[in-house]
Motif scaffolding. Structure first.
Motif, PDB file in Angstrom:
ATOM      1  N   GLY A 170       0.805  -1.212   0.000  1.00  0.00           N
ATOM      2  CA  GLY A 170       0.000   0.000   0.000  1.00  0.00           C
ATOM      3  C   GLY A 170       0.837   1.260   0.000  1.00  0.00           C
ATOM      4  O   GLY A 170       0.452   2.283  -0.570  1.00  0.00           O
ATOM      5  N   THR A 199       1.592   2.777  -3.435  1.00  0.00           N
ATOM      6  CA  THR A 199       0.507   3.241  -4.287  1.00  0.00           C
ATOM      7  C   THR A 199       0.693   4.654  -4.828  1.00  0.00           C
ATOM      8  O   THR A 199       0.519   4.882  -6.032  1.00  0.00           O
ATOM      9  CB  THR A 199      -0.837   3.122  -3.540  1.00  0.00           C
ATOM     10  OG1 THR A 199      -1.043   1.753  -3.165  1.00  0.00           O
ATOM     11  CG2 THR A 199      -1.991   3.562  -4.426  1.00  0.00           C
ATOM     12  N   SER A 243       0.895   5.388  -8.770  1.00  0.00           N
ATOM     13  CA  SER A 243      -0.167   6.198  -9.357  1.00  0.00           C
ATOM     14  C   SER A 243       0.393   7.394 -10.108  1.00  0.00           C
ATOM     15  O   SER A 243      -0.082   7.743 -11.196  1.00  0.00           O
ATOM     16  CB  SER A 243      -1.131   6.664  -8.255  1.00  0.00           C
ATOM     17  OG  SER A 243      -2.179   7.427  -8.792  1.00  0.00           O
ATOM     18  N   PRO A 268      -3.773   6.355 -11.961  1.00  0.00           N
ATOM     19  CA  PRO A 268      -4.552   5.497 -11.065  1.00  0.00           C
ATOM     20  C   PRO A 268      -5.353   4.415 -11.771  1.00  0.00           C
ATOM     21  O   PRO A 268      -5.481   3.308 -11.252  1.00  0.00           O
ATOM     22  CB  PRO A 268      -5.469   6.484 -10.327  1.00  0.00           C
ATOM     23  CG  PRO A 268      -5.472   7.719 -11.161  1.00  0.00           C
ATOM     24  CD  PRO A 268      -4.156   7.773 -11.843  1.00  0.00           C
ATOM     25  N   VAL A 270      -2.977   1.547 -12.852  1.00  0.00           N
ATOM     26  CA  VAL A 270      -2.509   0.804 -11.682  1.00  0.00           C
ATOM     27  C   VAL A 270      -3.637  -0.047 -11.106  1.00  0.00           C
ATOM     28  O   VAL A 270      -3.412  -1.172 -10.642  1.00  0.00           O
ATOM     29  CB  VAL A 270      -1.950   1.766 -10.623  1.00  0.00           C
ATOM     30  CG1 VAL A 270      -1.548   1.018  -9.357  1.00  0.00           C
ATOM     31  CG2 VAL A 270      -0.737   2.511 -11.181  1.00  0.00           C
ATOM     32  N   GLY A 311      -3.746  -3.983 -10.316  1.00  0.00           N
ATOM     33  CA  GLY A 311      -4.154  -4.514  -9.019  1.00  0.00           C
ATOM     34  C   GLY A 311      -5.223  -5.579  -9.137  1.00  0.00           C
ATOM     35  O   GLY A 311      -5.147  -6.633  -8.498  1.00  0.00           O
ATOM     36  N   VAL A 320      -2.779  -2.372  -3.250  1.00  0.00           N
ATOM     37  CA  VAL A 320      -2.668  -1.247  -4.182  1.00  0.00           C
ATOM     38  C   VAL A 320      -4.047  -0.687  -4.503  1.00  0.00           C
ATOM     39  O   VAL A 320      -4.259   0.533  -4.518  1.00  0.00           O
ATOM     40  CB  VAL A 320      -1.946  -1.699  -5.463  1.00  0.00           C
ATOM     41  CG1 VAL A 320      -2.000  -0.608  -6.527  1.00  0.00           C
ATOM     42  CG2 VAL A 320      -0.495  -2.054  -5.154  1.00  0.00           C
ATOM     43  N   SER A 321      -5.003  -1.568  -4.736  1.00  0.00           N
ATOM     44  CA  SER A 321      -6.359  -1.132  -5.081  1.00  0.00           C
ATOM     45  C   SER A 321      -7.031  -0.422  -3.911  1.00  0.00           C
ATOM     46  O   SER A 321      -7.759   0.557  -4.100  1.00  0.00           O
ATOM     47  CB  SER A 321      -7.192  -2.334  -5.524  1.00  0.00           C
ATOM     48  OG  SER A 321      -6.593  -2.993  -6.631  1.00  0.00           O
ATOM     49  N   GLY A 364      -5.672   1.481  -1.662  1.00  0.00           N
ATOM     50  CA  GLY A 364      -5.191   2.850  -1.580  1.00  0.00           C
ATOM     51  C   GLY A 364      -5.697   3.744  -2.691  1.00  0.00           C
ATOM     52  O   GLY A 364      -5.785   4.967  -2.530  1.00  0.00           O
ATOM     53  N   LEU A 365      -6.042   3.149  -3.832  1.00  0.00           N
ATOM     54  CA  LEU A 365      -6.483   3.943  -4.978  1.00  0.00           C
ATOM     55  C   LEU A 365      -7.949   4.346  -4.909  1.00  0.00           C
ATOM     56  O   LEU A 365      -8.344   5.332  -5.550  1.00  0.00           O
ATOM     57  CB  LEU A 365      -6.246   3.159  -6.275  1.00  0.00           C
ATOM     58  CG  LEU A 365      -4.803   3.070  -6.749  1.00  0.00           C
ATOM     59  CD1 LEU A 365      -4.701   2.119  -7.932  1.00  0.00           C
ATOM     60  CD2 LEU A 365      -4.263   4.444  -7.115  1.00  0.00           C
ATOM     61  N   SER A 387      -4.216  11.517  -1.797  1.00  0.00           N
ATOM     62  CA  SER A 387      -3.352  10.407  -2.182  1.00  0.00           C
ATOM     63  C   SER A 387      -2.339  10.096  -1.087  1.00  0.00           C
ATOM     64  O   SER A 387      -2.147   8.934  -0.709  1.00  0.00           O
ATOM     65  CB  SER A 387      -2.623  10.753  -3.483  1.00  0.00           C
ATOM     66  OG  SER A 387      -1.784   9.681  -3.882  1.00  0.00           O
ATOM     67  N   ALA A 396      -2.524   6.677   1.371  1.00  0.00           N
ATOM     68  CA  ALA A 396      -1.399   5.741   1.442  1.00  0.00           C
ATOM     69  C   ALA A 396      -0.843   5.647   2.856  1.00  0.00           C
ATOM     70  O   ALA A 396      -0.560   4.555   3.360  1.00  0.00           O
ATOM     71  CB  ALA A 396      -0.307   6.169   0.470  1.00  0.00           C
TER      72      ALA A 396
END
Length: 423
Positions: A86, A89, A93, A98, A101, A105, A138-139, A141-142, A361, A365
């Motif tokens: 995470g 991310t 990004s 985003p 990415v 993810g 990763v997903s 955090g996005l 962002s 994260a």
């Protein structure tokens, strides 16, 4: 001056803030709908790899010769992966955008979930689980970033939408894994593998967003540009730290629920199907509440009272599971489900406690990676306490203390501050 939130609209004391970058008004209605559907599909895939394992954990442990301590490590693995991956991310990004990415993810989740049932040893099972969990990290955090960039004037509504999708995926995997396994005539491997299918659908949807966005100037592909606003010194923000600790404590409760609640009920004499259904009830409470609570939280200037109510529901549930796990099984599941709705609330707070895209962002994260790092010992310690004492009294006492701590730090995180102002 800190932003004030009236419903989903961002306001300051002197003016209404105009959203920058991509917004819903910058997209065609069809593209806006596609992004909204993509949010739900992505969110749906953020938990089945975890919650679908709980009802079959006993069978997996037997097949792979896992001890309770190793099983506790498995329930702590999500937090470890979320903390490690995470944190990457924001950099990913900024480099790739985003949406691209998020496609990666979703692909990692799908591949990990598909490969995990093929494992013949604990080590391989953990490695393939880690692949899926990296994609989830990763997903995770996005999601707030995409909401803030595409729908900055609908933070509460869109957070509620994807939180509902997340709750559906969590509860659906908990409730349906065992019945689907039985219906398909397979074992635990079949039950875990079926959750690769919705992952493939999410990949296809977000690939479409990327392709159409590149073909349409001003469309969602523009969200791949750098976020607005200068970087924030996030580690100096008391609000960021309060949110991170709050996130870590509520995550501990959520992963203990997903990883161990079914076992608590099975040890109380309930069947695997009933235990899975009760976990689904707990997770399913998030379906209606995950849509309502973010909008409600966005309307308050201080979210402390709401956080207190959720935390006390968790305390009542843990005490009930200690004293009458079978007799009050449904009541404890309902209360624990309400308590776990602290998750969509903290996601909403991430959007409310930062003014700019860069701030969101960074905050997302930091809060998620730090929070998941803090929650790593919790599920593992629950497994150790369970294995050493042979019962659930000590683990549930431990969870009661954490729930009370969650209330205390949540009140601090709920103050009306934004990190750009040093809050």
């Amino acid at each position: 001056m800190a932003d004030r939130y009236d419903g989903d609209t961002v306001r300051t004391a002197s003016r209404e803030t105009k959203p920058r970058g991509d917004t819903m008004t910058a997209m065609s209605p069809r593209m806006a709908l596609l992004v909204a559907v993509g949010l739900v599909l992505a969110a749906f895939n953020l938990r089945p790899a975890i919650s679908g394992l709980g009802p079959l954990l006993e069978e997996v442990r037997a097949a792979l010769a896992m001890s309770p301590t190793v099983a506790g490590l498995l329930t702590s693995a999500p937090a470890l992966c979320f903390a490690v991956f995470g944190a990457l991310t924001p950099r990913l990004s900024r480099r790739w955008g985003p949406t691209a990415v998020l496609v990666a993810g979703m692909a990692a989740i799908t591949l990990g979930v598909a490969l995990r049932p093929l494992a013949g040893s604990t080590g391989v099972f953990l490695l393939t689980s880690a692949l899926a969990l990296a994609g989830i990290a990763v997903s995770n955090g996005l999601m707030p970033v995409i909401v803030k960039r595409f729908f900055p004037d609908r933070v509460g509504t869109m957070t509620g939408l994807y939180s509902t999708g997340l709750a559906l995926g969590t509860s659906g995997a908990a409730a349906l894994t065992v019945p689907l396994t039985d219906a398909l005539g397979g074992g635990w491997r079949t039950g875990l593998a079926i959750w690769a299918v919705p992952g493939a659908l999410a990949v296809a949807c977000w690939m479409t967003v990327v392709v159409r966005g590149r073909a349409a100037p001003g469309g969602p592909a523009a969200a791949a540009t750098p976020a607005d606003g200068p970087p924030v010194r996030i580690t100096r923000s008391p609000t960021a730290w309060a949110l991170a600790v709050f996130f870590g404590l509520q995550s501990t409760g959520a992963y203990v629920t997903m990883g161990w609640m079914a076992q608590i009920y099975r040890d109380a004499g309930l069947s695997a199907t009933t235990a899975g259904t009760l976990v689904a009830v707990a997770m399913g409470m998030g379906v209606p509440l995950a849509f309502v609570l973010p909008k409600l939280a966005a309307r308050f200037s201080h979210q402390g009272p709401l956080i207190t109510v959720l935390g006390l529901c968790g305390v009542a549930s843990y005490i009930g599971l200690m004293t009458a796990p079978a007799a009050g099984a449904w009541a404890w599941a309902l209360l624990l489900g309400i308590a776990n709705c602290a998750f969509p609330v903290v996601l909403t707070l991430i959007g409310l406690r930062a003014r700019t895209g860069t701030g969101v962002s960074q905050l997302s994260a930091f809060v998620q990676s730090t929070g998941y790092l803090l929650c790593i010992p919790g599920p593992l310690l629950v497994g150790v306490l369970y294995g050493s004492t042979g019962g659930w009294h000590a683990p549930l006492m431990f969870m009661t203390v954490l729930a009370l701590a969650q209330v205390a730090v949540g009140i601090v995180a709920g103050r009306d501050r934004v990190i750009e102002d040093g809050g």
